[in-house]
Enzyme design. Structure first.
Site, PDB file in Angstrom:
ATOM      1  N   LYS A  11       0.845  -1.205   0.000  1.00 53.53           N
ATOM      2  CA  LYS A  11       0.000   0.000   0.000  1.00 53.53           C
ATOM      3  C   LYS A  11       0.878   1.251   0.000  1.00 53.53           C
ATOM      4  CE  LYS A  11      -0.373  -0.108   5.039  1.00 53.53           C
ATOM      5  NZ  LYS A  11      -1.232  -0.522   6.170  1.00 53.53           N
ATOM      6  N   TYR A  70      18.223  29.263   8.127  1.00 52.22           N
ATOM      7  CA  TYR A  70      17.083  30.085   8.540  1.00 52.22           C
ATOM      8  C   TYR A  70      16.966  30.135  10.055  1.00 52.22           C
ATOM      9  CZ  TYR A  70      15.189  30.089   3.770  1.00 52.22           C
ATOM     10  OH  TYR A  70      14.993  30.254   2.426  1.00 52.22           O
ATOM     11  N   ARG A 115     -11.022   0.858  14.487  1.00 51.34           N
ATOM     12  CA  ARG A 115     -11.107   1.610  13.226  1.00 51.34           C
ATOM     13  C   ARG A 115     -12.099   0.873  12.322  1.00 51.34           C
ATOM     14  NH1 ARG A 115      -4.915   2.500  11.351  1.00 51.34           N
ATOM     15  NH2 ARG A 115      -5.431   0.382  10.660  1.00 51.34           N
ATOM     16  N   MET A 161      14.137  24.055   2.325  1.00 47.11           N
ATOM     17  CA  MET A 161      13.355  23.352   1.301  1.00 47.11           C
ATOM     18  C   MET A 161      14.214  22.459   0.432  1.00 47.11           C
ATOM     19  SD  MET A 161      10.883  24.925  -1.656  1.00 47.11           S
ATOM     20  CE  MET A 161       9.633  25.595  -0.596  1.00 47.11           C
TER      21      MET A 161
HETATM   22  C1  LIG Z   1      -0.525  -1.637   6.726  1.00 45.08           C
HETATM   23  C2  LIG Z   1      -1.183  -2.909   7.081  1.00 45.08           C
HETATM   24  C3  LIG Z   1      -0.419  -4.065   7.309  1.00 45.08           C
HETATM   25  C4  LIG Z   1       1.093  -4.042   7.331  1.00 45.08           C
HETATM   26  O1  LIG Z   1       1.539  -3.378   8.480  1.00 45.08           O
HETATM   27  P1  LIG Z   1       3.109  -3.312   8.845  1.00 45.08           P
HETATM   28  O2  LIG Z   1       3.142  -2.773  10.205  1.00 45.08           O
HETATM   29  O3  LIG Z   1       3.734  -2.409   7.844  1.00 45.08           O
HETATM   30  O4  LIG Z   1       3.599  -4.706   8.715  1.00 45.08           O
HETATM   31  C5  LIG Z   1      -1.088  -5.232   7.558  1.00 45.08           C
HETATM   32  N1  LIG Z   1      -2.441  -5.284   7.596  1.00 45.08           N
HETATM   33  C6  LIG Z   1      -3.206  -4.194   7.395  1.00 45.08           C
HETATM   34  C7  LIG Z   1      -4.686  -4.301   7.469  1.00 45.08           C
HETATM   35  C8  LIG Z   1      -2.612  -2.975   7.135  1.00 45.08           C
HETATM   36  O5  LIG Z   1      -3.366  -1.897   6.936  1.00 45.08           O
END
Ligand SMILES: *Cc1c(COP(=O)(O)O)cnc(C)c1O
Length: 356
Positions: free
Chosen positions: A35, A253, A130, A301
């Site tokens: 993801k 800065y 969640r 930046m």
């Molecule tokens: C992001 C996610 C994972 C992986 O999590 P990590 O901590 O990066 O291993 C697994 N299951 C779900 C539902 C997630 O959203």
């Protein structure tokens, strides 16, 4: 390359890390979590190196379609399921496994016109609060889905809130057991932390993300230092200018850093517009010409500044590692008060990637 900043990906490290996961969970299949554009690494760049996985997990339909178009024929799990009922024709077309976490999705699946049944991951809320059904509802939701002609294989899923913390997963596992009572169901429970540290939660499919990229689920490198995991991404650049500060002179800065004696400072072509955190304090570790030193002054930046006292040989053109094999992204993240996840996801589009 014109401007010297780059992100280099070590695809061998990615393969190595998948092998580490397999050794940690030898009896489970592996969803490689890609993801957020593979945690900022670029799904297109990394998916082939992860080709030995059993499936890919993500949550953007565009990323799933990209994988199908590049030729991935294996399972794809959509971790948050479909967001609207009219996403379902795409799930059908591209044969995506969907998480189901809310009531409205049941009706949507029931009413969809599909060519073939979809595989389902029924999500139980084990305490994160969640997504997911409370444990007492799972039995009835499972039976409803089981009765639908649009539903194929079903798996029970949860996501742990505390697999990387001392709190642990005992309470969450109790809730999963409560949810699973009376069902014969495959399970997928483990994120990276549970994959490494809670073998009792491995079951049928594990879902590692962060460890594939070689950073720690806890945010502390020392927690994975002996695991065999290797950092995949190096954020690197070069020194583009040198300043010789006199005692009392400042840099950057806000003049937040003042030299107490004569001091050589290197100016590095990397700033917050490249994804390096602006809030990094003085002394955040940096590698210059193979020597560990630290940042001084505010990150701007397009540039940041480093202390060249420990590396007097360094000058214009000297290579700098902001994070990578030697400077662990977890250590930079700790200085900044975050975790490696956030830094790797934030590398900016203007940074060119090199794979090898
Ligand atoms: C992001 C996610 C994972 C992986 O999590 P990590 O901590 O990066 O291993 C697994 N299951 C779900 C539902 C997630 O959203």
């Amino acid at each position: 390359m014109t401007r010297p900043v780059y992100a280099r990906l070590d695809l061998q490290a990615l393969k190595n890390n998948l092998a580490v996961v397999r050794r940690a969970a030898p009896d489970s299949r592996v969803w490689s979590v890609v993801k957020a554009n593979a945690y900022g690494h670029g799904i297109e760049r990394v998916w082939n190196a992860l080709g030995a996985t059993d499936g890919f997990a993500m949550l953007n339909i565009e990323e799933a379609i990209l994988l199908r178009e590049r030729g991935w024929k294996g399972p794809i799990l959509m971790l948050e399921g479909f967001f609207h009922a009219d996403d379902l024709p795409l799930y059908d077309k591209y044969r995506l496994t969907t998480s189901v976490h809310s009531n409205w999705q049941l009706k949507a699946i029931q009413n969809a016109q599909l060519r073939a049944p979809l595989d389902i991951y029924l999500k139980v809320n084990s305490g994160m609060n969640r997504l997911g059904f409370t444990p007492d509802r799972v039995h009835s939701v499972w039976q409803q889905l089981r009765a639908m002609k649009n539903v194929g294989d079903m798996t029970l899923m949860t996501h742990f809130a505390d697999a990387d913390s001392p709190q642990g997963i005992d309470e969450a596992m109790r809730r999963v057991e409560q949810a699973a009572e009376g069902l014969v169901c495959p399970r997928s429970l483990s994120n990276s932390a549970a994959t490494l540290w809670h073998p009792e939660a491995h079951f049928d499919w594990v879902r590692p993300g962060i460890v594939l990229y070689g950073a720690s689920p806890s945010g502390r490198w020392q927690d994975i230092a002996n695991s065999g995991l290797k950092p995949v991404m190096t954020l690197g650049s070069e020194i583009i200018a040198v300043q010789n500060l006199k005692p009392g002179e400042t840099v950057g800065y806000g003049s937040t850093y003042r030299a107490s004696g004569p001091q050589r400072i290197g100016v590095v072509a990397c700033g917050y517009a490249d994804g390096y955190p602006r809030i990094a304090p003085h002394g955040t570790p940096v590698l210059v010409d193979g020597v560990r030193t630290g940042t001084v002054g505010r990150v701007s930046m397009d540039m940041l500044t480093v202390d060249l006292t420990p590396c007097p040989q360094a000058g214009i053109g000297t290579p700098v590692e902001l994070w990578g094999r030697d400077i662990k992204i977890d250590d930079v993240a700790t200085c900044v008060g975050t975790v490696g996840y956030e830094l790797m996801c934030a590398v900016a589009p203007r940074v060119p990637f090199i794979t090898g």
